[in-house]
Design a protein around this motif. Structure first.
Motif, mmCIF file in Angstrom:
data_model
loop_
_atom_site.group_PDB
_atom_site.id
_atom_site.type_symbol
_atom_site.label_atom_id
_atom_site.label_comp_id
_atom_site.label_asym_id
_atom_site.label_seq_id
_atom_site.Cartn_x
_atom_site.Cartn_y
_atom_site.Cartn_z
ATOM 1 N N ILE A 35 34.719 34.384 32.905
ATOM 2 C CA ILE A 35 33.398 33.947 33.390
ATOM 3 C C ILE A 35 33.029 32.597 32.779
ATOM 4 O O ILE A 35 32.530 31.699 33.476
ATOM 5 N N LEU A 36 33.285 32.423 31.500
ATOM 6 C CA LEU A 36 32.970 31.154 30.839
ATOM 7 C C LEU A 36 33.810 30.007 31.414
ATOM 8 O O LEU A 36 33.402 28.847 31.357
ATOM 9 N N ASN A 37 34.956 30.355 31.975
ATOM 10 C CA ASN A 37 35.815 29.346 32.610
ATOM 11 C C ASN A 37 35.496 29.135 34.083
ATOM 12 O O ASN A 37 36.226 28.441 34.786
ATOM 13 N N GLY A 38 34.415 29.767 34.551
ATOM 14 C CA GLY A 38 33.944 29.478 35.898
ATOM 15 C C GLY A 38 34.054 30.580 36.928
ATOM 16 O O GLY A 38 33.568 30.436 38.052
ATOM 17 N N LYS A 39 34.681 31.696 36.572
ATOM 18 C CA LYS A 39 34.829 32.773 37.546
ATOM 19 C C LYS A 39 33.516 33.548 37.674
ATOM 20 O O LYS A 39 32.824 33.777 36.683
ATOM 21 N N LYS A 40 33.177 33.966 38.880
ATOM 22 C CA LYS A 40 31.949 34.717 39.108
ATOM 23 C C LYS A 40 32.155 36.188 38.728
ATOM 24 O O LYS A 40 33.204 36.764 39.013
ATOM 25 N N PRO A 41 31.143 36.803 38.096
ATOM 26 C CA PRO A 41 31.279 38.208 37.684
ATOM 27 C C PRO A 41 31.675 39.146 38.823
ATOM 28 O O PRO A 41 32.498 40.053 38.625
ATOM 29 N N ASN A 42 31.085 38.951 40.008
ATOM 30 C CA ASN A 42 31.397 39.874 41.104
ATOM 31 C C ASN A 42 32.769 39.635 41.720
ATOM 32 O O ASN A 42 33.181 40.353 42.621
ATOM 33 N N ASP A 43 33.488 38.626 41.219
ATOM 34 C CA ASP A 43 34.881 38.424 41.617
ATOM 35 C C ASP A 43 35.840 39.120 40.651
ATOM 36 O O ASP A 43 37.059 39.058 40.819
ATOM 37 N N ILE A 44 35.267 39.759 39.619
ATOM 38 C CA ILE A 44 36.064 40.488 38.630
ATOM 39 C C ILE A 44 35.737 41.978 38.779
ATOM 40 O O ILE A 44 34.630 42.410 38.456
ATOM 41 N N PRO A 45 36.654 42.783 39.270
ATOM 42 C CA PRO A 45 36.372 44.220 39.475
ATOM 43 C C PRO A 45 36.094 44.934 38.153
ATOM 44 O O PRO A 45 36.651 44.582 37.114
ATOM 45 N N ILE A 46 35.221 45.919 38.207
ATOM 46 C CA ILE A 46 34.993 46.766 37.036
ATOM 47 C C ILE A 46 36.260 47.571 36.781
ATOM 48 O O ILE A 46 36.841 48.142 37.694
ATOM 49 N N GLU A 47 36.698 47.607 35.531
ATOM 50 C CA GLU A 47 37.969 48.232 35.183
ATOM 51 C C GLU A 47 37.760 49.480 34.328
ATOM 52 O O GLU A 47 36.692 49.691 33.763
ATOM 53 N N THR A 48 38.791 50.285 34.260
ATOM 54 C CA THR A 48 38.786 51.464 33.390
ATOM 55 C C THR A 48 40.041 51.426 32.525
ATOM 56 O O THR A 48 40.987 50.683 32.810
ATOM 57 N N LEU A 49 40.054 52.217 31.478
ATOM 58 C CA LEU A 49 41.231 52.341 30.624
ATOM 59 C C LEU A 49 41.993 53.600 31.010
ATOM 60 O O LEU A 49 41.425 54.690 30.996
ATOM 61 N N GLU A 50 43.243 53.426 31.363
ATOM 62 C CA GLU A 50 44.038 54.565 31.833
ATOM 63 C C GLU A 50 44.695 55.324 30.675
ATOM 64 O O GLU A 50 44.836 56.540 30.718
ATOM 65 N N ASN A 51 45.123 54.607 29.651
ATOM 66 C CA ASN A 51 45.848 55.231 28.547
ATOM 67 C C ASN A 51 44.908 56.012 27.622
ATOM 68 O O ASN A 51 43.839 55.521 27.249
ATOM 69 N N THR A 52 45.319 57.209 27.259
ATOM 70 C CA THR A 52 44.530 58.040 26.351
ATOM 71 C C THR A 52 45.398 58.507 25.186
ATOM 72 O O THR A 52 46.628 58.442 25.250
ATOM 73 N N VAL A 53 44.731 58.960 24.129
ATOM 74 C CA VAL A 53 45.450 59.500 22.974
ATOM 75 C C VAL A 53 44.915 60.889 22.657
ATOM 76 O O VAL A 53 43.725 61.175 22.838
ATOM 77 N N LEU A 54 45.794 61.750 22.185
ATOM 78 C CA LEU A 54 45.436 63.109 21.786
ATOM 79 C C LEU A 54 45.285 63.152 20.273
ATOM 80 O O LEU A 54 46.229 62.845 19.538
#
Length: 311
Positions: free
Chosen positions: A266-285
């Motif tokens: 975003i600081l480099n000029g990309k618009k927030p709504n052009d960046i999809p909301i992400e999730t973390l797939e990897n988990t630990v037990l």
């Protein structure tokens, strides 16, 4: 000689006046309450900025904590708007909602928000990282570690959107195994003790969602559970370190680092709504050895290969 010194002095002043001091990037970090998971988001975020060259010489970070009060979170949000922050990292659903309530212009990166859509965090200035808990894996963990359990208890803040989402998912996942869910809703941290006293008499295991009030009160929750000899399935690593039996969880530090990468885009000029909301797939037990012994539980073979044992 005096003339020469005078000329050099004047030239120095003129050169100095011609130099333009580069202004620092102003970033606000608003956090609803202090607990280990949310604190780790901040650590990861700052680490990413530093790794990418955005250290304290380039960035001015204004960190504020609402101490669990939504009104304070709203005040913090307003102060960031007045100060014209270049970007805000909003940690938790309440802090993100408070920030989005007051600005549709300043870029907002949300973190530790379970379901941004359900929370109404949809807009041109919003992106971020969801901390959706692996509830399916956590319920499976109950089935494996506590095969005789029939009733699962859950205490949660009824005014926190992500808690409502997680309890709903818990019910659906538990239904697959025929578990009965016993729930108690609270509205502030002072109600937790009484809710625990009631619910722990009725259940075989206590499940704690990523609810900011409950997580912040982990010592009280674990103390009450120990008194009643009820195992606790936690939601974050710090709870297991404090004595909860086990959890399957994400890394909140990695979540913060991921949010930091978004900030740089975003600081480099990309618009927030052009960046999809992400999730973390990897988990630990994670499993607490002392709690296993106290509850008389043997580590099942199926978990031995990937379980991280915490003493």
């Amino acid at each position: 000689m005096k003339k020469i010194l005078l000329i050099l002095s004047i030239l120095g002043v003129l050169v100095g006046c011609g130099e333009k001091k580069e202004e620092k990037i102003k970033i606000g970090i608003t956090q609803i309450i202090e607990h280990a998971a949310l604190d780790e988001v901040v650590v990861g975020f700052k680490e990413c900025l530093k790794d990418k060259g955005y250290d304290e010489t380039k960035v001015e970070i204004d960190y504020q904590n609402a101490q669990g009060d939504f009104g304070t979170a709203q005040t913090i949000a307003n102060s960031y708007v007045q100060d014209k922050k270049d970007l805000v990292l909003a940690i938790s659903t309440p802090s993100s909602q408070a920030m989005y309530n007051v600005t549709k212009e300043i870029p907002i990166i949300v973190a530790a928000v379970t379901d941004p859509i359900s929370a109404g965090l949809i807009g041109a200035n919003v992106t971020g990282v969801s901390d959706m808990a692996p509830v399916e894996k956590q319920v499976e963990l109950i089935k494996i570690l506590l095969p005789t359990a029939k009733k699962i208890g859950v205490v949660y803040n009824t005014s926190e959107e992500n808690s409502l989402v997680l309890v709903d998912i818990l019910k659906k996942e538990s239904n697959k195994y025929g578990y009965e869910i016993v729930e108690k809703g609270i509205t502030n941290i002072n109600e937790i003790g009484q809710a625990m006293d009631v619910i722990l008499k009725e259940v075989d295991v206590l499940y704690t969602p990523t609810d900011n009030l409950i997580v912040a009160a982990t010592p009280l929750v674990l103390s009450k559970a120990k008194e009643n000899k009820v195992p606790v399935i936690g939601c974050i690593e710090d709870q297991i370190k404090q004595g909860a039996l086990a959890t399957e969880t994400i890394s909140y530090k990695n979540s913060g680092y991921q949010a930091g990468e978004m900030a740089i885009e975003i600081l480099n000029g990309k618009k927030p709504n052009d960046i999809p909301i992400e999730t973390l797939e990897n988990t630990v037990l994670l499993i607490n050895r002392t709690s296993m012994k106290e509850l008389g539980i043997e580590l099942p073979e199926i978990l031995k290969e990937r379980a991280i044992i915490i003493d």
